[in-house]
Design a protein around this motif. Structure first.
Motif, mmCIF file in Angstrom:
data_model
loop_
_atom_site.group_PDB
_atom_site.id
_atom_site.type_symbol
_atom_site.label_atom_id
_atom_site.label_comp_id
_atom_site.label_asym_id
_atom_site.label_seq_id
_atom_site.Cartn_x
_atom_site.Cartn_y
_atom_site.Cartn_z
ATOM 1 N N PHE A 1 -17.013 -103.039 106.247
ATOM 2 C CA PHE A 1 -17.517 -103.635 107.483
ATOM 3 C C PHE A 1 -18.346 -104.861 107.118
ATOM 4 C CE2 PHE A 1 -16.210 -100.159 110.020
ATOM 5 C CZ PHE A 1 -16.558 -98.982 109.373
ATOM 6 N N THR A 2 -18.185 -105.920 107.838
ATOM 7 C CA THR A 2 -18.999 -107.099 107.611
ATOM 8 C C THR A 2 -19.891 -107.339 108.822
ATOM 9 O OG1 THR A 2 -17.258 -108.516 108.518
ATOM 10 C CG2 THR A 2 -17.306 -108.194 106.134
ATOM 11 N N LEU A 3 -21.128 -107.762 108.535
ATOM 12 C CA LEU A 3 -22.099 -108.003 109.607
ATOM 13 C C LEU A 3 -22.068 -106.864 110.616
ATOM 14 C CD1 LEU A 3 -21.563 -111.818 110.186
ATOM 15 C CD2 LEU A 3 -23.368 -110.688 108.887
ATOM 16 N N ASP A 4 -22.330 -105.678 110.115
ATOM 17 C CA ASP A 4 -22.152 -104.492 110.921
ATOM 18 C C ASP A 4 -23.362 -104.240 111.806
ATOM 19 O OD1 ASP A 4 -21.560 -100.960 110.248
ATOM 20 O OD2 ASP A 4 -21.121 -102.213 111.988
ATOM 21 N N TYR A 5 -23.270 -104.619 113.061
ATOM 22 C CA TYR A 5 -24.353 -104.386 114.010
ATOM 23 C C TYR A 5 -24.003 -103.309 115.029
ATOM 24 C CZ TYR A 5 -26.327 -108.621 112.038
ATOM 25 O OH TYR A 5 -26.859 -109.553 111.182
ATOM 26 N N TYR A 6 -23.022 -102.503 114.710
ATOM 27 C CA TYR A 6 -22.644 -101.433 115.612
ATOM 28 C C TYR A 6 -23.560 -100.229 115.382
ATOM 29 C CZ TYR A 6 -18.398 -103.858 116.910
ATOM 30 O OH TYR A 6 -17.516 -104.778 117.406
ATOM 31 N N PRO A 7 -23.842 -99.489 116.449
ATOM 32 C CA PRO A 7 -24.660 -98.292 116.294
ATOM 33 C C PRO A 7 -23.996 -97.296 115.351
ATOM 34 C CG PRO A 7 -24.505 -98.887 118.601
ATOM 35 C CD PRO A 7 -23.519 -99.745 117.863
ATOM 36 N N ARG A 8 -24.840 -96.575 114.634
ATOM 37 C CA ARG A 8 -24.366 -95.541 113.742
ATOM 38 C C ARG A 8 -25.058 -94.248 114.168
ATOM 39 N NH1 ARG A 8 -23.443 -96.644 108.193
ATOM 40 N NH2 ARG A 8 -23.600 -98.863 108.659
ATOM 41 N N ALA A 9 -24.301 -93.180 114.192
ATOM 42 C CA ALA A 9 -24.832 -91.899 114.670
ATOM 43 C C ALA A 9 -24.609 -90.795 113.656
ATOM 44 C CB ALA A 9 -24.176 -91.514 115.993
ATOM 45 N N TRP A 10 -25.390 -89.756 113.818
ATOM 46 C CA TRP A 10 -25.205 -88.524 113.057
ATOM 47 C C TRP A 10 -24.802 -87.406 114.013
ATOM 48 C CZ3 TRP A 10 -25.161 -88.125 107.861
ATOM 49 C CH2 TRP A 10 -25.719 -89.183 107.125
ATOM 50 N N ILE B 1 -28.746 -94.758 115.911
ATOM 51 C CA ILE B 1 -29.590 -95.928 115.723
ATOM 52 C C ILE B 1 -28.766 -97.172 116.045
ATOM 53 C CG2 ILE B 1 -29.081 -96.091 113.233
ATOM 54 C CD1 ILE B 1 -32.029 -97.037 112.907
ATOM 55 N N SER B 2 -29.349 -98.071 116.804
ATOM 56 C CA SER B 2 -28.624 -99.285 117.153
ATOM 57 C C SER B 2 -28.559 -100.225 115.958
ATOM 58 C CB SER B 2 -29.285 -99.976 118.343
ATOM 59 O OG SER B 2 -30.576 -100.452 117.974
ATOM 60 N N GLY B 3 -27.709 -101.250 116.078
ATOM 61 C CA GLY B 3 -27.464 -102.111 114.935
ATOM 62 C C GLY B 3 -28.509 -103.171 114.686
ATOM 63 N N ARG B 4 -29.027 -103.775 115.744
ATOM 64 C CA ARG B 4 -29.938 -104.908 115.579
ATOM 65 C C ARG B 4 -31.399 -104.498 115.732
ATOM 66 N NH1 ARG B 4 -27.791 -110.042 115.598
ATOM 67 N NH2 ARG B 4 -25.570 -110.195 116.013
ATOM 68 N N ALA B 5 -31.725 -103.943 116.882
ATOM 69 C CA ALA B 5 -33.127 -103.614 117.161
ATOM 70 C C ALA B 5 -33.577 -102.344 116.468
ATOM 71 C CB ALA B 5 -33.339 -103.475 118.665
ATOM 72 N N GLY B 6 -32.641 -101.553 116.022
ATOM 73 C CA GLY B 6 -33.020 -100.297 115.372
ATOM 74 C C GLY B 6 -33.524 -99.250 116.344
ATOM 75 N N THR B 7 -33.162 -99.392 117.604
ATOM 76 C CA THR B 7 -33.553 -98.401 118.598
ATOM 77 C C THR B 7 -32.894 -97.071 118.284
ATOM 78 O OG1 THR B 7 -33.650 -100.157 120.237
ATOM 79 C CG2 THR B 7 -33.606 -97.901 121.054
#
Length: 127
Positions: free
Chosen positions: A27-36, A51-57
């Motif tokens: 993945f390049t410039l991966d700003y997609y949310p990642r979940a568990w 967790i969101s990709g940019r803001a880290g929400t």
């Protein structure tokens, strides 16, 4: 090929801590949310947090809120699940997933919104 790989699972006693990692490749410039997510034997898959990709929400399910924390290191393209005060009911296979859509996730997770999944790592909490 884009893929996710979890690590860090293992056996821990009740009340202990463990940190899982989810490393992404392809993945390049991966700003997609990642979940568990997690799935215990005989139970449906449960969304743990995201967790969101940019803001880290972050968003957490009620079952782990206050005990689990998700963090993200975009430079390493890695997301972490820090688990504290573990309980036997936390025993499950934990998988990370990448959401199809960008933006924040502030509600219970839906696994049909995630299109990349890791192979999972076993977490066992002994009583």
């Amino acid at each position: 090929q884009a893929q996710l790989a979890e690590s860090g699972g293992g056996l821990v006693q009740t009340g202990g801590s463990l940190t899982l990692s989810c490393a992404a490749s392809g993945f390049t410039l991966d700003y997609y949310p990642r979940a568990w997510f997690r799935q215990a034997p005989g139970k449906e898959r449960e969304g743990v947090g995201c967790i969101s990709g940019r803001a880290g929400t972050t968003y957490y399910s009620d079952s782990v809120k206050g005990r689990f924390t998700i963090s993200r290191d975009n430079a390493k393209n890695t997301v972490y699940l820090h688990m504290n005060n573990l309980k036997p009911e936390d025993t499950a296979v934990y998988s990370c997933a990448r959401r199809k859509y960008v933006g924040e996730v502030l509600r219970p997770l839906r696994d049909d919104e995630y299109n990349y999944w890791g192979q999972g790592t076993q977490v066992t909490v002994s009583s």
